[in-house]
Structures are given as C-alpha cells and as structure tokens.
Design an enzyme around this catalytic site. Structure first.
Site, PDB file in Angstrom:
ATOM      1  CD  GLU A 176      -3.028  -0.606   2.347  1.00  0.00           C
ATOM      2  OE1 GLU A 176      -3.212  -1.817   2.989  1.00  0.00           O
ATOM      3  OE2 GLU A 176      -3.346   0.416   2.609  1.00  0.00           O
ATOM      4  CB  CYS A 196      -1.051  -7.546   4.211  1.00  0.00           C
ATOM      5  SG  CYS A 196      -1.605  -6.651   2.821  1.00  0.00           S
ATOM      6  CE  LYS A 232      -5.729 -10.036   4.279  1.00  0.00           C
ATOM      7  NZ  LYS A 232      -5.094 -11.023   3.286  1.00  0.00           N
ATOM      8  NE  ARG A 234      -7.922  -2.607   5.575  1.00  0.00           N
ATOM      9  CZ  ARG A 234      -7.894  -3.086   4.214  1.00  0.00           C
ATOM     10  NH1 ARG A 234      -8.577  -4.245   3.950  1.00  0.00           N
ATOM     11  NH2 ARG A 234      -7.128  -2.434   3.160  1.00  0.00           N
ATOM     12  CE  LYS A 267       2.229   0.605   3.612  1.00  0.00           C
ATOM     13  NZ  LYS A 267       2.823  -0.031   2.856  1.00  0.00           N
ATOM     14  CG  LEU A 308      16.157  -6.228   9.901  1.00  0.00           C
ATOM     15  CD1 LEU A 308      17.610  -6.359   9.586  1.00  0.00           C
ATOM     16  CD2 LEU A 308      15.555  -7.305  10.669  1.00  0.00           C
TER      17      LEU A 308
HETATM   18  C1  UGA Z   1       2.690  -6.195   2.662  1.00  0.00           C
HETATM   19  C2  UGA Z   1       3.944  -6.593   1.799  1.00  0.00           C
HETATM   20  O1  UGA Z   1       4.973  -5.830   2.015  1.00  0.00           O
HETATM   21  C3  UGA Z   1       3.600  -6.768   0.263  1.00  0.00           C
HETATM   22  O2  UGA Z   1       4.766  -7.179  -0.323  1.00  0.00           O
HETATM   23  C4  UGA Z   1       2.231  -7.538   0.410  1.00  0.00           C
HETATM   24  O3  UGA Z   1       2.020  -7.563  -1.206  1.00  0.00           O
HETATM   25  C5  UGA Z   1       1.163  -6.845   0.829  1.00  0.00           C
HETATM   26  O4  UGA Z   1       1.607  -6.800   2.635  1.00  0.00           O
HETATM   27  C6  UGA Z   1      -0.083  -7.688   0.708  1.00  0.00           C
HETATM   28  O5  UGA Z   1      -0.068  -8.939   0.993  1.00  0.00           O
HETATM   29  O6  UGA Z   1      -0.768  -7.359  -0.054  1.00  0.00           O
HETATM   30  P1  UGA Z   1       1.704  -3.741   3.201  1.00  0.00           P
HETATM   31  O7  UGA Z   1       0.857  -4.320   4.059  1.00  0.00           O
HETATM   32  O8  UGA Z   1       1.111  -2.572   2.297  1.00  0.00           O
HETATM   33  O9  UGA Z   1       2.757  -4.623   2.519  1.00  0.00           O
HETATM   34  O10 UGA Z   1       2.911  -2.828   4.129  1.00  0.00           O
HETATM   35  P2  UGA Z   1       4.227  -2.966   4.456  1.00  0.00           P
HETATM   36  O11 UGA Z   1       5.166  -1.924   3.871  1.00  0.00           O
HETATM   37  O12 UGA Z   1       4.818  -4.343   4.157  1.00  0.00           O
HETATM   38  O13 UGA Z   1       4.355  -2.915   6.154  1.00  0.00           O
HETATM   39  C7  UGA Z   1       3.631  -3.746   6.998  1.00  0.00           C
HETATM   40  C8  UGA Z   1       3.719  -3.305   8.469  1.00  0.00           C
HETATM   41  O14 UGA Z   1       5.052  -3.589   8.814  1.00  0.00           O
HETATM   42  C9  UGA Z   1       3.380  -1.720   8.591  1.00  0.00           C
HETATM   43  O15 UGA Z   1       2.825  -1.466   9.821  1.00  0.00           O
HETATM   44  C10 UGA Z   1       5.056  -1.214   8.697  1.00  0.00           C
HETATM   45  O16 UGA Z   1       4.776   0.015   9.447  1.00  0.00           O
HETATM   46  C11 UGA Z   1       5.497  -2.296   9.436  1.00  0.00           C
HETATM   47  N1  UGA Z   1       7.022  -2.454   9.328  1.00  0.00           N
HETATM   48  C12 UGA Z   1       7.510  -2.812   8.082  1.00  0.00           C
HETATM   49  C13 UGA Z   1       7.811  -2.373  10.312  1.00  0.00           C
HETATM   50  O17 UGA Z   1       7.213  -2.113  11.664  1.00  0.00           O
HETATM   51  N2  UGA Z   1       9.123  -2.282  10.391  1.00  0.00           N
HETATM   52  C14 UGA Z   1       9.755  -2.665   9.271  1.00  0.00           C
HETATM   53  O18 UGA Z   1      10.871  -2.605   9.116  1.00  0.00           O
HETATM   54  C15 UGA Z   1       8.911  -2.869   7.797  1.00  0.00           C
END
Ligand code: UGA
Length: 371
Positions: free
Chosen positions: A99, A204, A207, A269, A262, A194
């Site tokens: 997203e 995502c 879930k 959600r 984020k 990290l």
């Molecule tokens: C995630 C995956 O990164 C995508 O590859 C996937 O297609 C998508 O889910 C999906 O299944 O549709 P998304 O949920 O949009 O994408 O967001 P991310 O950027 O992956 O972050 C997920 C969560 O992890 C956020 O709350 C973010 O703040 C957290 N996060 C991420 C951290 O706390 N630390 C990090 O180092 C990276």
C-alpha cells in the site's frame, strides 16, 4: 490517457467484462474470518458469476491472497456453474504490492510468480507480463499460493524479531538502529524490514499470519514460531503504552502524531495506533491526535478523541508527543516551536525516525524504541 486511448474500460457488469477478456483477475478481499482463516465468500461469489458469463477459453487468475488449494476450489466452482462446458484454466498469481507504493511496485516487481500446471495458461501469462522486467517464476499452483503467505509471514517475522531485539537493546543500553544496521550489512540478512516500531499492522501481515496459522493447524502442524511472531507484535503495543505511562506521573493530555498503520495511506486496519490509544485511554489519559489523511477512517476505529488540525495544534497544551506513524512531514517539524507549545517537552518516537541528539539539545526528553 489509457481510457481515452480505449485501453482501459470500466464496467459494473461482470458478464460484459468477462466476455471482453481473455484473462480475468480475481482481486476481491479475503479478510480474516472469526477463526483467523481467510474468508473466501467474495471469491466464491465472483467465481460463480464469471462462470455464468463464460463464452470461450479464459485464464482465470487468483490474484487475491488465498489459502493453498484455492485455484482448485475456484476451478471447481467454475465447472459447476458454466452454462455449457468451456475450457478454462485457473492459475495463482499472487500480488506483492505494498500500500502506498502499488504502482511503483507493480512496474518494478522483484519477481512475478505464476502457479499453473497448464502450458497454455503459462504461455498467455508470460506474454501478458512480458513488458515488465522481472524474474518470472512458473511453478505449481500450491507452491505459488504458499509463496505469498511465506513471504508475508517471513517479513512479519523480521519485524517481530527486531522488535523483540529492541526490547532487549533498551535493557542493555544498546541502540537497535545500530544493531539493525550492523546486521543488515550481512547480505544473507539484508537491511529491509528491520525497523523497530510499534508492531506491524495493515490489512496483510496480521491477516496473512493468522491465515497461515490456520492453514498449518488444519494440516496438523503447530506453527509455534509464527504464533510467537503474532504474540510479540501484540505485546509491543502494550510495552509502548506502559512506557508512555511511565513518563507521565498523572492523568495527562497525550498528543498523537500519525494514525494510519504506515505512512502514505489512510488505512487504519490493524493500525498500532488503535491499541496504543485505547491503552492510554484506559490509563485515564486524554488523546488529541493528528494524521494528514487517515482521520476520516480513524473515526470509525477510535472513540473520544480530539482531532487537531496539524502537528503544532496537537502539541498545544499536550503533556507529551507520541509519534506513531512516520509521515515524512513529522521529520521536518520545528521542534523548538513544538517545545514552546507543549506543556512538557517529552517526545515518544515509536518509529525511531527523529534525531534524539537534536531533540535532547533543544531540551526534550526523548524516548525511542530500543535505543
Ligand atoms: C505487505 C507486503 O510488504 C507486500 O509485499 C504485500 O503484497 C502486501 O503486504 C499484501 O499482502 O498485500 P503492506 O501491508 O502494504 O505490504 O505494508 P508493509 O510496507 O509491508 O508494512 C507492513 C507493516 O509492517 C506496517 O505496519 C509497517 O509499519 C511495519 N513495518 C515494516 C515495520 O514495523 N518495520 C519494518 O521494518 C517494516
């Protein structure tokens, strides 16, 4: 432009779309059901409707995140609902978009995964994706479906791992940002995912981790490691609430910056902000919050909050600033002005995105995560 060139059309009529297409992508939602498994009702409904409109061979693409075995399930539904038997292939082609950067991620993917046993469908899909320069992996449907879950669960594991490390770093006076950097130089580990913080949210990771646990359970495997990932994630928000509460001696006014799960999205959600704010309210604190885009959505998830017009209005009269979402604009605030507006110069940076030295020099009490 694509619309004016006739290359993109919209329709609310499923059969019109099906008849006009050779390849049909199923992209409906598969939210968690009450047991944590993926709710397939929208997928099933759409499979019935498209089957009824089929007029020739089609490739039906499972793009939504669906449990292992879903391409077989969709194929069966189509077979049962076709007016007359027509050839078709149902394939799995998981999406890996994030997203907030979906277009960029679509045009520059790390890989494209096609799960099918049909050479005909594999050929059509390879041609369809040929303008995109990325490794194209053709595999069996079950493996493709697993690749999606395994990738999201692994990334969630990295986040929970670094959050657990952060909690230890805090106790031993280490800085988790330095630790993550030092780990990341190892190419086998890498720098990505990290960043310690308030835990992963969004539609995502939570879930899909729950769905993977349910798949594992359904197949007689107790996936303790993944359960641990979710437990660490849950606990992270409680730890943050306790920590913030520890910085405040009495019932206070807490200014919250950022509500979405984020930056660059208004999606609330499973946002960590929900649990952190609820926890602080439970301790008797008043909340004033600001988010550049998520306020309308936040109102559906949060109660008894005052919404501020901007970061400075959030600071005005607050006893602490808690930064929950690392929106770019928060990194460039005038922190001297923030300090003048706050009752007490305390900042809790749950994303480690501010510079502790600068803030301390200005006179702030700075608290990050694991530093
Ligand atoms: C995630 C995956 O990164 C995508 O590859 C996937 O297609 C998508 O889910 C999906 O299944 O549709 P998304 O949920 O949009 O994408 O967001 P991310 O950027 O992956 O972050 C997920 C969560 O992890 C956020 O709350 C973010 O703040 C957290 N996060 C991420 C951290 O706390 N630390 C990090 O180092 C990276």
């Amino acid at each position: 432009q694509a619309v004016s060139l006739g290359r993109l059309q919209f329709s609310a009529d499923v059969s019109e779309g099906v008849v006009a297409s050779d390849v049909i992508f199923i992209t409906v939602g598969t939210p968690s059901d009450h047991n944590g498994a993926a709710d397939m009702s929208a997928v099933k409904a759409v499979a019935v409707t498209l089957a009824q409109s089929m007029d020739r061979y089609k490739v039906v693409v499972d793009k939504s995140t669906m449990p292992v075995g879903s391409s077989k399930l969709v194929a069966k539904i189509i077979q049962e609902n076709q007016p007359s038997p027509l050839e078709y292939d149902v394939i799995s082609n998981p999406e890996f978009l994030r997203e907030g950067s979906a277009v960029e991620d679509f045009l520059n993917p790390d890989r494209i995964v096609i799960g099918t046993d049909s050479e005909r469908a594999a050929g059509i899909m390879s041609e369809l994706y040929s303008p995109i320069r990325a490794p194209l992996m053709i595999t069996d449907p079950a493996s493709a479906e697993m690749i999606k879950y395994a990738s999201n669960c692994f990334l969630a594991t990295k986040v929970s791992f670094i959050n657990a490390m952060a909690n230890i770093c805090e106790a031993v006076d280490a800085d988790v940002k330095e630790v993550a950097l030092g780990m990341g130089y190892d190419r086998r580990i890498g720098f990505e995912f990290l960043r310690a913080g308030p835990g992963f949210g969004g539609s995502c990771f939570p879930k899909d981790s729950r769905a993977m646990l349910s798949i594992a359970r359904g197949n007689g495997y107790d996936f303790q490691l993944l359960q641990g990932v979710l437990d660490v994630n849950q606990a992270q928000q409680d730890i943050i609430v306790d920590s913030i509460n520890g910085l405040l001696n009495e019932k206070s006014r807490v200014g919250v910056l950022g509500l979405s799960f984020k930056p660059n999205t208004d999606d609330m959600r499973d946002s960590p902000a929900i649990k952190v704010i609820a926890g602080l309210q439970k301790k008797g604190h008043d909340i004033v919050a600001y988010d550049p885009v998520a306020v309308d959505n936040a109102k559906k998830y949060l109660q008894n909050i005052t919404y501020a017009a901007g970061p400075y209005e959030t600071a005005e009269g607050s006893d602490i600033i808690v930064l929950i979402t690392e929106w770019e604009e928060f990194k460039y605030l005038d922190w001297r002005k923030m300090k003048d507006l706050l009752n007490k110069p305390i900042v809790f940076d749950t994303r480690n995105c501010l510079d502790p030295q600068t803030l301390r020099r200005i006179g702030f009490t700075y608290q990050g995560i694991g530093r």
